[in-house]
Design a protein around this motif. Structure first.
Motif, PDB file in Angstrom:
ATOM      1  N   SER A   1      38.567 -32.380  20.102  1.00 41.38           N
ATOM      2  CA  SER A   1      38.587 -31.602  21.345  1.00 41.38           C
ATOM      3  C   SER A   1      37.537 -30.498  21.362  1.00 41.38           C
ATOM      4  O   SER A   1      37.153 -30.022  22.430  1.00 41.38           O
ATOM      5  N   VAL A   2      37.076 -30.065  20.182  1.00 42.96           N
ATOM      6  CA  VAL A   2      36.092 -28.982  20.152  1.00 42.96           C
ATOM      7  C   VAL A   2      34.719 -29.434  19.655  1.00 42.96           C
ATOM      8  O   VAL A   2      33.707 -28.806  19.969  1.00 42.96           O
ATOM      9  N   THR A   3      34.669 -30.497  18.865  1.00 41.48           N
ATOM     10  CA  THR A   3      33.381 -30.933  18.317  1.00 41.48           C
ATOM     11  C   THR A   3      33.391 -32.442  18.102  1.00 41.48           C
ATOM     12  O   THR A   3      33.415 -32.917  16.967  1.00 41.48           O
ATOM     13  N   PRO A   4      33.390 -33.221  19.179  1.00 43.21           N
ATOM     14  CA  PRO A   4      33.582 -34.673  19.080  1.00 43.21           C
ATOM     15  C   PRO A   4      32.457 -35.437  18.410  1.00 43.21           C
ATOM     16  O   PRO A   4      32.682 -36.537  17.884  1.00 43.21           O
ATOM     17  N   ASP A   5      31.246 -34.885  18.389  1.00 38.38           N
ATOM     18  CA  ASP A   5      30.105 -35.648  17.892  1.00 38.38           C
ATOM     19  C   ASP A   5      29.711 -35.323  16.457  1.00 38.38           C
ATOM     20  O   ASP A   5      28.763 -35.909  15.936  1.00 38.38           O
ATOM     21  N   ARG A   6      30.428 -34.415  15.816  1.00 40.93           N
ATOM     22  CA  ARG A   6      30.087 -34.104  14.426  1.00 40.93           C
ATOM     23  C   ARG A   6      30.416 -35.292  13.531  1.00 40.93           C
ATOM     24  O   ARG A   6      31.443 -35.954  13.698  1.00 40.93           O
ATOM     25  N   PRO A   7      29.555 -35.597  12.550  1.00 38.12           N
ATOM     26  CA  PRO A   7      29.861 -36.677  11.612  1.00 38.12           C
ATOM     27  C   PRO A   7      31.054 -36.278  10.750  1.00 38.12           C
ATOM     28  O   PRO A   7      31.227 -35.100  10.422  1.00 38.12           O
ATOM     29  N   ALA A   8      31.868 -37.261  10.393  1.00 34.24           N
ATOM     30  CA  ALA A   8      33.058 -36.962   9.600  1.00 34.24           C
ATOM     31  C   ALA A   8      33.379 -38.129   8.685  1.00 34.24           C
ATOM     32  O   ALA A   8      32.895 -39.256   8.865  1.00 34.24           O
ATOM     33  N   MET A   9      34.205 -37.849   7.690  1.00 32.08           N
ATOM     34  CA  MET A   9      34.635 -38.881   6.746  1.00 32.08           C
ATOM     35  C   MET A   9      36.062 -38.578   6.314  1.00 32.08           C
ATOM     36  O   MET A   9      36.436 -37.416   6.131  1.00 32.08           O
ATOM     37  N   VAL A  10      36.839 -39.628   6.150  1.00 31.39           N
ATOM     38  CA  VAL A  10      38.189 -39.511   5.606  1.00 31.39           C
ATOM     39  C   VAL A  10      38.270 -40.421   4.389  1.00 31.39           C
ATOM     40  O   VAL A  10      37.967 -41.617   4.480  1.00 31.39           O
TER      41      VAL A  10
ATOM     42  N   LEU B   1      36.427 -43.987   5.282  1.00 30.21           N
ATOM     43  CA  LEU B   1      36.103 -44.251   6.681  1.00 30.21           C
ATOM     44  C   LEU B   1      35.210 -43.138   7.194  1.00 30.21           C
ATOM     45  O   LEU B   1      35.452 -41.957   6.914  1.00 30.21           O
ATOM     46  N   SER B   2      34.170 -43.496   7.942  1.00 28.53           N
ATOM     47  CA  SER B   2      33.251 -42.472   8.412  1.00 28.53           C
ATOM     48  C   SER B   2      32.736 -42.796   9.802  1.00 28.53           C
ATOM     49  O   SER B   2      32.819 -43.943  10.267  1.00 28.53           O
ATOM     50  N   GLY B   3      32.203 -41.782  10.457  1.00 27.99           N
ATOM     51  CA  GLY B   3      31.652 -41.921  11.801  1.00 27.99           C
ATOM     52  C   GLY B   3      31.799 -40.622  12.549  1.00 27.99           C
ATOM     53  O   GLY B   3      32.310 -39.636  12.004  1.00 27.99           O
ATOM     54  N   PRO B   4      31.383 -40.575  13.811  1.00 31.59           N
ATOM     55  CA  PRO B   4      31.619 -39.376  14.612  1.00 31.59           C
ATOM     56  C   PRO B   4      33.121 -39.117  14.741  1.00 31.59           C
ATOM     57  O   PRO B   4      33.926 -40.059  14.733  1.00 31.59           O
ATOM     58  N   VAL B   5      33.480 -37.859  14.841  1.00 31.23           N
ATOM     59  CA  VAL B   5      34.906 -37.513  14.938  1.00 31.23           C
ATOM     60  C   VAL B   5      35.582 -38.284  16.068  1.00 31.23           C
ATOM     61  O   VAL B   5      36.712 -38.750  15.916  1.00 31.23           O
ATOM     62  N   ARG B   6      34.890 -38.478  17.195  1.00 28.75           N
ATOM     63  CA  ARG B   6      35.510 -39.104  18.359  1.00 28.75           C
ATOM     64  C   ARG B   6      35.987 -40.536  18.075  1.00 28.75           C
ATOM     65  O   ARG B   6      36.909 -41.014  18.702  1.00 28.75           O
ATOM     66  N   GLY B   7      35.363 -41.227  17.124  1.00 31.53           N
ATOM     67  CA  GLY B   7      35.783 -42.596  16.846  1.00 31.53           C
ATOM     68  C   GLY B   7      36.622 -42.749  15.596  1.00 31.53           C
ATOM     69  O   GLY B   7      37.191 -43.805  15.331  1.00 31.53           O
ATOM     70  N   LEU B   8      36.726 -41.678  14.817  1.00 30.80           N
ATOM     71  CA  LEU B   8      37.409 -41.771  13.531  1.00 30.80           C
ATOM     72  C   LEU B   8      38.924 -41.845  13.673  1.00 30.80           C
ATOM     73  O   LEU B   8      39.609 -42.447  12.846  1.00 30.80           O
ATOM     74  N   THR B   9      39.445 -41.255  14.729  1.00 33.75           N
ATOM     75  CA  THR B   9      40.894 -41.287  14.949  1.00 33.75           C
ATOM     76  C   THR B   9      41.404 -42.715  15.036  1.00 33.75           C
ATOM     77  O   THR B   9      42.410 -43.076  14.404  1.00 33.75           O
ATOM     78  N   VAL B  10      40.728 -43.550  15.800  1.00 39.41           N
ATOM     79  CA  VAL B  10      41.136 -44.950  15.961  1.00 39.41           C
ATOM     80  C   VAL B  10      40.980 -45.704  14.652  1.00 39.41           C
ATOM     81  O   VAL B  10      41.855 -46.488  14.247  1.00 39.41           O
ATOM     82  N   GLN B  11      39.860 -45.472  13.947  1.00 41.09           N
ATOM     83  CA  GLN B  11      39.643 -46.140  12.660  1.00 41.09           C
ATOM     84  C   GLN B  11      40.779 -45.856  11.685  1.00 41.09           C
ATOM     85  O   GLN B  11      41.290 -46.769  11.019  1.00 41.09           O
TER      86      GLN B  11
END
Length: 244
Positions: free
Chosen positions: A182-191, A203-213
């Protein structure tokens, strides 16, 4: 009483242990654990499995936040008697979001030797495979559970340019990722789940797509989350002064 390892005061070794793969125990750490009079463990049952894997027979005793004050007095007495001891946590490097700071502080105040035996850490392990800049980073422990404190933390990401590393439970992860999105959807992220273990998942990708992954992956247990660096906060624009 344990083996007496010195004619003078003993030393307290702060020993990093594997975070998943037992073979990641360093040669030095194994020797220190074998030579110690006691191993102080956050959860002796967990550490006993590691010691058994390496055929280390050193006696174990518990040391955690619930018994730290009474146990610290015992530990300091053993050190003064010449018994060298080893402090470990369940996984990784002690004192990095694990018990032990009180004991180390008290040992140093008493003039006793405290030695680092470095090795595995979930924080540095995940950064090494995240593929994001770690020139500067912040380890934030766990994302706060309280609603107000969590909102404050999430809002701080909007202007935080450094990479962030946090621990989160699989149960909390969906809500955490949605809030970050909600505040930074395009930052790269990894879980990362079960790092270095046989069931490791990353799992990695932009925050906006990581939730579904993450939802599809069915991750369980404690997770290590990396939120990549963001852009620098926008500079305040000054209104040019008119010439006279």
């Amino acid at each position: 009483m344990g083996r007496k390892t010195s004619s003078g005061p003993g030393s307290l070794s702060v020993v990093a242990v594997p975070i998943g793969n037992p073979e990641d125990l360093t040669i030095r750490a194994r020797r220190v654990l074998e030579d110690a009079a006691w191993v102080l463990a956050e959860d002796p049952a967990t550490t006993r499995r590691l010691l058994a894997h390496h055929r280390i027979a050193t006696p174990l005793t518990s040391y955690h936040n619930l018994n730290k004050e009474e146990k610290t007095a015992v530990v300091l007495a053993r050190l003064r008697q010449g018994h060298s001891l080893a402090l470990v946590c369940d996984a990784g490097t002690p004192l990095v979001y694990d018990p032990g700071a009180y004991l180390v502080n008290q040992a140093r105040r008493a003039g006793l030797s405290v030695v680092s035996v470095p090795g595995p850490s979930a924080v540095t392990a995940v950064l090494s495979v995240a593929g994001v800049s770690a020139d500067t980073f912040v380890f934030a422990g766990t994302i706060p559970r309280g609603a107000a404190r969590r909102r404050t933390f999430i809002r701080s990401l909007r202007t935080e340019p450094r990479t962030q590393v946090v621990f989160a439970s699989a149960h909390d992860l969906p809500a955490v990722l949605k809030a970050i999105e909600s505040v930074t959807p395009d930052r790269p992220a990894m879980v990362a789940s079960e790092l270095t273990g046989p069931r490791e998942r990353i799992l990695s990708g932009p925050v906006r797509g990581l939730t579904v992954q993450c939802a599809r992956a069915g991750l369980k247990g404690e997770l290590t989350v990396v939120i990549g660096p963001g852009g620098k906060p926008a500079a305040t624009r000054k209104t040019p002064r008119r010439g006279k």
